[in-house]
Design a protein around this motif. Structure first.
Motif, PDB file in Angstrom:
ATOM      1  N   ILE A  49      12.394  14.486  44.126  1.00 60.55           N
ATOM      2  CA  ILE A  49      12.404  13.209  43.425  1.00 60.55           C
ATOM      3  C   ILE A  49      11.072  12.521  43.691  1.00 60.55           C
ATOM      4  O   ILE A  49      10.606  12.461  44.820  1.00 60.55           O
ATOM      5  N   GLY A  50      10.457  12.037  42.648  1.00 60.95           N
ATOM      6  CA  GLY A  50       9.161  11.386  42.773  1.00 60.95           C
ATOM      7  C   GLY A  50       8.017  12.257  42.289  1.00 60.95           C
ATOM      8  O   GLY A  50       6.941  11.755  42.000  1.00 60.95           O
ATOM      9  N   ASP A  51       8.239  13.579  42.228  1.00 58.43           N
ATOM     10  CA  ASP A  51       7.213  14.465  41.667  1.00 58.43           C
ATOM     11  C   ASP A  51       6.967  14.073  40.223  1.00 58.43           C
ATOM     12  O   ASP A  51       7.902  13.788  39.480  1.00 58.43           O
ATOM     13  N   LYS A  52       5.697  14.056  39.835  1.00 59.89           N
ATOM     14  CA  LYS A  52       5.351  13.699  38.452  1.00 59.89           C
ATOM     15  C   LYS A  52       5.686  14.826  37.486  1.00 59.89           C
ATOM     16  O   LYS A  52       5.974  14.588  36.329  1.00 59.89           O
ATOM     17  N   PHE A  53       5.650  16.066  37.952  1.00 61.12           N
ATOM     18  CA  PHE A  53       5.904  17.212  37.092  1.00 61.12           C
ATOM     19  C   PHE A  53       7.381  17.306  36.747  1.00 61.12           C
ATOM     20  O   PHE A  53       8.242  17.030  37.581  1.00 61.12           O
ATOM     21  N   SER A  54       7.663  17.689  35.523  1.00 62.56           N
ATOM     22  CA  SER A  54       9.031  17.947  35.069  1.00 62.56           C
ATOM     23  C   SER A  54       9.070  19.287  34.350  1.00 62.56           C
ATOM     24  O   SER A  54       8.050  19.765  33.856  1.00 62.56           O
ATOM     25  N   ILE A  55      10.243  19.855  34.277  1.00 62.35           N
ATOM     26  CA  ILE A  55      10.437  21.111  33.556  1.00 62.35           C
ATOM     27  C   ILE A  55      10.277  20.834  32.067  1.00 62.35           C
ATOM     28  O   ILE A  55      10.833  19.853  31.560  1.00 62.35           O
ATOM     29  N   PRO A  56       9.545  21.680  31.343  1.00 62.22           N
ATOM     30  CA  PRO A  56       9.439  21.491  29.892  1.00 62.22           C
ATOM     31  C   PRO A  56      10.830  21.434  29.248  1.00 62.22           C
ATOM     32  O   PRO A  56      11.744  22.161  29.643  1.00 62.22           O
ATOM     33  N   VAL A  57      10.978  20.563  28.266  1.00 59.57           N
ATOM     34  CA  VAL A  57      12.284  20.265  27.670  1.00 59.57           C
ATOM     35  C   VAL A  57      13.009  21.516  27.181  1.00 59.57           C
ATOM     36  O   VAL A  57      14.195  21.701  27.463  1.00 59.57           O
ATOM     37  N   GLU A  58      12.321  22.366  26.444  1.00 63.36           N
ATOM     38  CA  GLU A  58      12.976  23.568  25.918  1.00 63.36           C
ATOM     39  C   GLU A  58      13.508  24.440  27.047  1.00 63.36           C
ATOM     40  O   GLU A  58      14.647  24.916  26.995  1.00 63.36           O
ATOM     41  N   ASP A  59      12.715  24.634  28.090  1.00 62.10           N
ATOM     42  CA  ASP A  59      13.159  25.434  29.237  1.00 62.10           C
ATOM     43  C   ASP A  59      14.292  24.745  29.981  1.00 62.10           C
ATOM     44  O   ASP A  59      15.213  25.393  30.473  1.00 62.10           O
ATOM     45  N   PHE A  60      14.228  23.432  30.065  1.00 59.68           N
ATOM     46  CA  PHE A  60      15.266  22.658  30.741  1.00 59.68           C
ATOM     47  C   PHE A  60      16.625  22.886  30.077  1.00 59.68           C
ATOM     48  O   PHE A  60      17.625  23.146  30.744  1.00 59.68           O
ATOM     49  N   TYR A  61      16.647  22.828  28.750  1.00 59.57           N
ATOM     50  CA  TYR A  61      17.888  23.076  28.000  1.00 59.57           C
ATOM     51  C   TYR A  61      18.354  24.519  28.158  1.00 59.57           C
ATOM     52  O   TYR A  61      19.561  24.779  28.257  1.00 59.57           O
ATOM     53  N   ARG A  62      17.423  25.443  28.193  1.00 59.75           N
ATOM     54  CA  ARG A  62      17.783  26.852  28.346  1.00 59.75           C
ATOM     55  C   ARG A  62      18.337  27.129  29.745  1.00 59.75           C
ATOM     56  O   ARG A  62      19.272  27.924  29.903  1.00 59.75           O
ATOM     57  N   ILE A  63      17.788  26.478  30.763  1.00 62.44           N
ATOM     58  CA  ILE A  63      18.319  26.623  32.127  1.00 62.44           C
ATOM     59  C   ILE A  63      19.744  26.073  32.174  1.00 62.44           C
ATOM     60  O   ILE A  63      20.636  26.695  32.749  1.00 62.44           O
ATOM     61  N   ALA A  64      19.954  24.905  31.582  1.00 60.01           N
ATOM     62  CA  ALA A  64      21.308  24.320  31.560  1.00 60.01           C
ATOM     63  C   ALA A  64      22.295  25.278  30.901  1.00 60.01           C
ATOM     64  O   ALA A  64      23.409  25.480  31.400  1.00 60.01           O
ATOM     65  N   ALA A  65      21.879  25.896  29.806  1.00 57.90           N
ATOM     66  CA  ALA A  65      22.758  26.851  29.125  1.00 57.90           C
ATOM     67  C   ALA A  65      23.059  28.049  30.025  1.00 57.90           C
ATOM     68  O   ALA A  65      24.208  28.508  30.090  1.00 57.90           O
ATOM     69  N   GLN A  66      22.059  28.552  30.728  1.00 60.51           N
ATOM     70  CA  GLN A  66      22.250  29.687  31.636  1.00 60.51           C
ATOM     71  C   GLN A  66      23.198  29.331  32.785  1.00 60.51           C
ATOM     72  O   GLN A  66      23.971  30.159  33.240  1.00 60.51           O
ATOM     73  N   LEU A  67      23.107  28.085  33.250  1.00 66.24           N
ATOM     74  CA  LEU A  67      23.938  27.644  34.371  1.00 66.24           C
ATOM     75  C   LEU A  67      25.270  27.050  33.908  1.00 66.24           C
ATOM     76  O   LEU A  67      26.051  26.557  34.721  1.00 66.24           O
ATOM     77  N   LYS A  68      25.508  27.097  32.580  1.00 65.85           N
ATOM     78  CA  LYS A  68      26.760  26.620  31.995  1.00 65.85           C
ATOM     79  C   LYS A  68      27.071  25.172  32.387  1.00 65.85           C
ATOM     80  O   LYS A  68      28.165  24.838  32.862  1.00 65.85           O
ATOM     81  N   CYS A  69      26.066  24.312  32.174  1.00 63.96           N
ATOM     82  CA  CYS A  69      26.233  22.889  32.431  1.00 63.96           C
ATOM     83  C   CYS A  69      25.440  22.112  31.380  1.00 63.96           C
ATOM     84  O   CYS A  69      24.711  22.714  30.591  1.00 63.96           O
ATOM     85  N   THR A  70      25.599  20.817  31.378  1.00 62.38           N
ATOM     86  CA  THR A  70      24.810  20.002  30.461  1.00 62.38           C
ATOM     87  C   THR A  70      23.455  19.715  31.103  1.00 62.38           C
ATOM     88  O   THR A  70      23.334  19.756  32.338  1.00 62.38           O
ATOM     89  N   PRO A  71      22.447  19.409  30.313  1.00 62.37           N
ATOM     90  CA  PRO A  71      21.151  19.048  30.898  1.00 62.37           C
ATOM     91  C   PRO A  71      21.262  17.881  31.879  1.00 62.37           C
ATOM     92  O   PRO A  71      20.625  17.895  32.930  1.00 62.37           O
ATOM     93  N   ASP A  72      22.080  16.884  31.555  1.00 65.43           N
ATOM     94  CA  ASP A  72      22.247  15.748  32.464  1.00 65.43           C
ATOM     95  C   ASP A  72      22.768  16.166  33.831  1.00 65.43           C
ATOM     96  O   ASP A  72      22.434  15.551  34.843  1.00 65.43           O
ATOM     97  N   GLU A  73      23.593  17.200  33.865  1.00 66.36           N
ATOM     98  CA  GLU A  73      24.154  17.662  35.136  1.00 66.36           C
ATOM     99  C   GLU A  73      23.118  18.348  36.014  1.00 66.36           C
ATOM    100  O   GLU A  73      23.367  18.566  37.200  1.00 66.36           O
ATOM    101  N   LEU A  74      21.961  18.664  35.475  1.00 70.56           N
ATOM    102  CA  LEU A  74      20.900  19.275  36.279  1.00 70.56           C
ATOM    103  C   LEU A  74      20.147  18.256  37.126  1.00 70.56           C
ATOM    104  O   LEU A  74      19.468  18.623  38.079  1.00 70.56           O
ATOM    105  N   PHE A  75      20.255  16.983  36.792  1.00 75.26           N
ATOM    106  CA  PHE A  75      19.602  15.951  37.590  1.00 75.26           C
ATOM    107  C   PHE A  75      20.440  15.647  38.819  1.00 75.26           C
ATOM    108  O   PHE A  75      21.662  15.599  38.752  1.00 75.26           O
ATOM    109  N   THR A  76      19.768  15.392  39.946  1.00 73.72           N
ATOM    110  CA  THR A  76      20.500  15.075  41.171  1.00 73.72           C
ATOM    111  C   THR A  76      20.894  13.615  41.226  1.00 73.72           C
ATOM    112  O   THR A  76      21.757  13.237  41.991  1.00 73.72           O
TER     113      THR A  76
END
Length: 84
Positions: A49-76
Motif C-alpha cells: 500500500i502506498g506504492d505508486k505502481f499499479s497492475i495494468p487494468v487489462e491484466d488486473f481483470y485477467r488475474i481476477a478471472a484466474q483467481l475466480k474473484c471480482t477485481p474489487d476483491e483483489l484489493f486489501t
C-alpha cells in the motif's frame, strides 16, 4: 481482508496460497495464462500500500478471472478502491 503481517496492496498472494496445489505451480499457471513472467507476477503480488505502481487494468481483470474473484476483491483495503 488484510494480508498476514504485511501491508500488501493486493490479495493475489493469499489467494494463490489458498488454491489447491502448491503456490509456486499455481503462480506459474497464472503466468502462462496471462503471458507474463514469474518475476512480473511476483512483483505484483508484493506491491505494498502506498506504492505508486499499479497492475495494468487489462491484466488486473485477467488475474481476477484466474483467481475466480471480482477485481474489487483483489484489493486489501476498501480505501484503495475509493482513493486508488
Amino acid at each position: 481482508m488484510q494480508e498476514t503481517g504485511q501491508n500488501l496492496k493486493y490479495t493475489i498472494k493469499s489467494r494463490i496460497n489458498k488454491m489447491p496445489g502448491t503456490p509456486r505451480s499455481n503462480s506459474y499457471k497464472i503466468c502462462a495464462e496471462l503471458g507474463i513472467s514469474f518475476s512480473t507476477l511476483n512483483n505484483w503480488m508484493n506491491l505494498v500500500i502506498g506504492d505508486k505502481f499499479s497492475i495494468p487494468v487489462e491484466d488486473f481483470y485477467r488475474i481476477a478471472a484466474q483467481l475466480k474473484c471480482t477485481p474489487d476483491e483483489l484489493f486489501t483495503s476498501r480505501d484503495l478502491i475509493n482513493n486508488g
